[in-house]
Write a protein that holds these residues in place. Sequence first.
Motif, PDB file in Angstrom:
ATOM      1  N   UNK A 103     -38.789 -13.150  -4.055  1.00  0.00           N
ATOM      2  CA  UNK A 103     -37.370 -13.450  -3.892  1.00  0.00           C
ATOM      3  C   UNK A 103     -36.815 -14.132  -5.139  1.00  0.00           C
ATOM      4  N   UNK A 104     -37.555 -14.005  -6.232  1.00  0.00           N
ATOM      5  CA  UNK A 104     -37.141 -14.584  -7.515  1.00  0.00           C
ATOM      6  C   UNK A 104     -36.402 -13.540  -8.339  1.00  0.00           C
ATOM      7  N   UNK A 105     -35.192 -13.872  -8.743  1.00  0.00           N
ATOM      8  CA  UNK A 105     -34.384 -12.963  -9.555  1.00  0.00           C
ATOM      9  C   UNK A 105     -34.245 -13.554 -10.956  1.00  0.00           C
ATOM     10  N   UNK A 106     -34.942 -12.976 -11.908  1.00  0.00           N
ATOM     11  CA  UNK A 106     -34.952 -13.499 -13.275  1.00  0.00           C
ATOM     12  C   UNK A 106     -33.599 -13.263 -13.936  1.00  0.00           C
ATOM     13  N   UNK A 107     -32.983 -14.343 -14.412  1.00  0.00           N
ATOM     14  CA  UNK A 107     -31.654 -14.205 -15.016  1.00  0.00           C
ATOM     15  C   UNK A 107     -31.710 -13.653 -16.437  1.00  0.00           C
ATOM     16  N   UNK A 108     -32.913 -13.667 -17.035  1.00  0.00           N
ATOM     17  CA  UNK A 108     -33.067 -13.146 -18.395  1.00  0.00           C
ATOM     18  C   UNK A 108     -34.105 -12.029 -18.368  1.00  0.00           C
ATOM     19  N   UNK A 118     -41.621  -4.352 -13.910  1.00  0.00           N
ATOM     20  CA  UNK A 118     -40.593  -4.137 -12.894  1.00  0.00           C
ATOM     21  C   UNK A 118     -40.477  -5.361 -11.997  1.00  0.00           C
ATOM     22  N   UNK A 119     -39.263  -5.846 -11.818  1.00  0.00           N
ATOM     23  CA  UNK A 119     -39.001  -6.993 -10.951  1.00  0.00           C
ATOM     24  C   UNK A 119     -38.372  -6.507  -9.654  1.00  0.00           C
ATOM     25  N   UNK A 120     -39.041  -6.779  -8.549  1.00  0.00           N
ATOM     26  CA  UNK A 120     -38.497  -6.435  -7.228  1.00  0.00           C
ATOM     27  C   UNK A 120     -38.112  -7.730  -6.537  1.00  0.00           C
ATOM     28  N   UNK A 121     -36.832  -7.930  -6.365  1.00  0.00           N
ATOM     29  CA  UNK A 121     -36.311  -9.156  -5.757  1.00  0.00           C
ATOM     30  C   UNK A 121     -35.554  -8.801  -4.494  1.00  0.00           C
TER      31      UNK A 121
END
Length: 252
Positions: A112-117, A125-128
């Motif tokens: 549930x972490x959404x990387x701002x950068x 791959x980011x799955x948020x």
Amino acid sequence: MKNLFVTDLDGTFVKNSVFVEKEDLKAYHDTKNYGDFSVATGRSVEEIKYIAEGNDMDVTHMIGFNGAVVTRQDEVLFEKHIPTKDLTGIFEYLKESKLIFDALDGKQRIGNFDHEKKDRLWNMELICVDNPFELLKGKTIYKINVRPTKEQLDYHYDVMKEKFPEVEIYKSGSTRMEITAKNISKASGIEAISSGYDRVIALGDSGNDVDMFKVADVSYCMNSAPQEVKGQATHVVEDFAAAIKHFIENYE
């Protein structure tokens, strides 16, 4: 004398989690005159490859996920994921405590972490999603990044250390903890690759580098590190380039 240089990435060899400074890249080339160059990081092996390929570097060993995966060239020497029984309890705790986290399976960051950068993700791959726990069922997870607030860090660190004694938990910043399987550390990664070398030189800047400092013959900590981390190293320096310059002038 055959040397093995082992460096952390973020905050040590890679500035701002984005790129390698020219001075540090030149220092990398200097190390190749004195031995082999390897990387030990909390990131994945795929991310180490991303940095190596992007800077045309020859990295002998890649220690990913704080030692959970160790490779030489493309050969996997060692790997150990977090056992399912431990994952179940950890995920329940994270859910109940409403903590922000991302779990790494080697290819993706799921949580549930959404990387701002996003430029700091290095092709991962980011799955948020709000409820990532269904997505994580059955996944092989090598490391979990837990991201409490600065005020919550010590509390959750102490509770989780007591509640989950069968995993390793490190503080890696004022708002982050890293979880791996038991007896996994950058030090265990070094022990898997150090045979045949006369001397190991370790470079880092964070709490997950302390064990690495302890098993190295010479260790360098970046001056930006917390005081308790700096106190564990042989030398404290401004940056990676300064460390290599000091090594050449004083040990060769």
